[in-house]
Scaffold this active site. Structure first.
Site, PDB file in Angstrom:
ATOM      1  N   CYS A  85      40.937  49.849  42.223  1.00 48.47           N
ATOM      2  CA  CYS A  85      40.234  50.361  41.019  1.00 48.47           C
ATOM      3  C   CYS A  85      39.888  48.758  40.250  1.00 48.47           C
ATOM      4  CB  CYS A  85      40.805  51.233  40.225  1.00 48.47           C
ATOM      5  SG  CYS A  85      42.463  50.668  39.471  1.00 48.47           S
TER       6      CYS A  85
ATOM      7  N   CYS B   2      35.341  50.546  40.849  1.00 45.52           N
ATOM      8  CA  CYS B   2      35.301  49.155  40.761  1.00 45.52           C
ATOM      9  C   CYS B   2      33.621  48.776  41.197  1.00 45.52           C
ATOM     10  CB  CYS B   2      36.464  48.633  41.581  1.00 45.52           C
ATOM     11  SG  CYS B   2      36.454  49.097  43.225  1.00 45.52           S
TER      12      CYS B   2
ATOM     13  N   CYS C 149      33.966  46.125  44.622  1.00 45.42           N
ATOM     14  CA  CYS C 149      34.910  46.589  45.611  1.00 45.42           C
ATOM     15  C   CYS C 149      34.578  45.996  47.124  1.00 45.42           C
ATOM     16  CB  CYS C 149      34.847  47.936  45.717  1.00 45.42           C
ATOM     17  SG  CYS C 149      35.977  48.765  44.493  1.00 45.42           S
TER      18      CYS C 149
END
Length: 220
Positions: free
Chosen positions: A94, A168, A172
């Site tokens: 996250c 995210c 990510c």
């Protein structure tokens, strides 16, 4: 490990130097026959640097560095084929690695037992685990208070069999051929324990489903 060799740009206290030397000894003993001293100290040094810039408690840095370096070395060992136990590895990501991903990792570890491995990380790691998340998980008998917010690294992502992302977005990491799951969940940041409980329940439901998909029996 010496301060001159590994931390030439840092003013370390005597206690920190001793703690880092002890950490290096522990890791060399644990990974003896898998990685050499240079690799171990490089990972310990870079792990230290990951936390040094944002830590408010310098005396904890060597311990955090050792814990993170250990995880990274396990990941590298899996990537390089030194670990062949067949256990699936799931990485929960996250933004701050302070709420959702920590709760998911807590449930996964609790439910999977020795049947699988869970890691977590954040694109912008926070300074501490969300107190409301800690309290909500404690109500379920799962202690995440000793966890710490940390970033993801290439070897950790590469070692994961499944990467679960939680808010995210583009930050990510995306590796070709990796299995990704995107879980849309409310962010517990700034919320009360009452607000976090529904998020907790949804995370548990999804973790149980993931374990079922992986063929790992839930222990509870």
């Amino acid at each position: 490990m010496t301060e001159t060799a590994s931390f030439p740009h840092r003013n370390l206290s005597i206690d920190q130097q001793l703690a880092l030397r002890t950490a290096a000894t522990n890791l060399r003993r644990e990974f003896d026959g898998t990685f050499g001293q240079e690799t171990i100290e490089r990972f310990l040094t870079s792990s230290y640097d990951q936390f040094a810039a944002r830590s408010t408690i310098p005396n904890y840095l060597p311990l955090l560095a050792e814990r993170f370096a250990r995880q990274r070395l396990h990941a590298l060992a899996k990537v390089e084929g030194h670990i062949t136990d067949g256990k699936p590895v799931v990485l929960f990501l996250c933004v701050h690695n302070a709420g959702r991903s920590q709760m998911a990792m807590g449930f996964f570890q609790h439910l999977a037992g020795e049947g699988a491995v869970a890691w977590s990380g954040g694109s912008e790691p926070g300074h501490e685990i969300n107190p409301a998340a800690i309290a909500a998980m404690s109500e379920r008998g799962i202690d995440i208070s000793r966890e710490f917010a940390k970033p993801w690294t290439d070897e950790i992502v590469r070692a994961a069999d499944v990467v679960v992302t939680m808010g995210c977005g583009d930050a990510c990491p995306v590796f070709p051929g990796k299995r990704y799951l995107d879980w849309t969940l409310d962010d517990p940041a700034g919320r009360t324990v009452d607000d976090v409980r529904p998020i907790r329940e949804e995370i548990e439901r999804r973790v149980r489903q993931l374990l079922d998909d992986l063929g790992v029996p839930a222990q509870h």
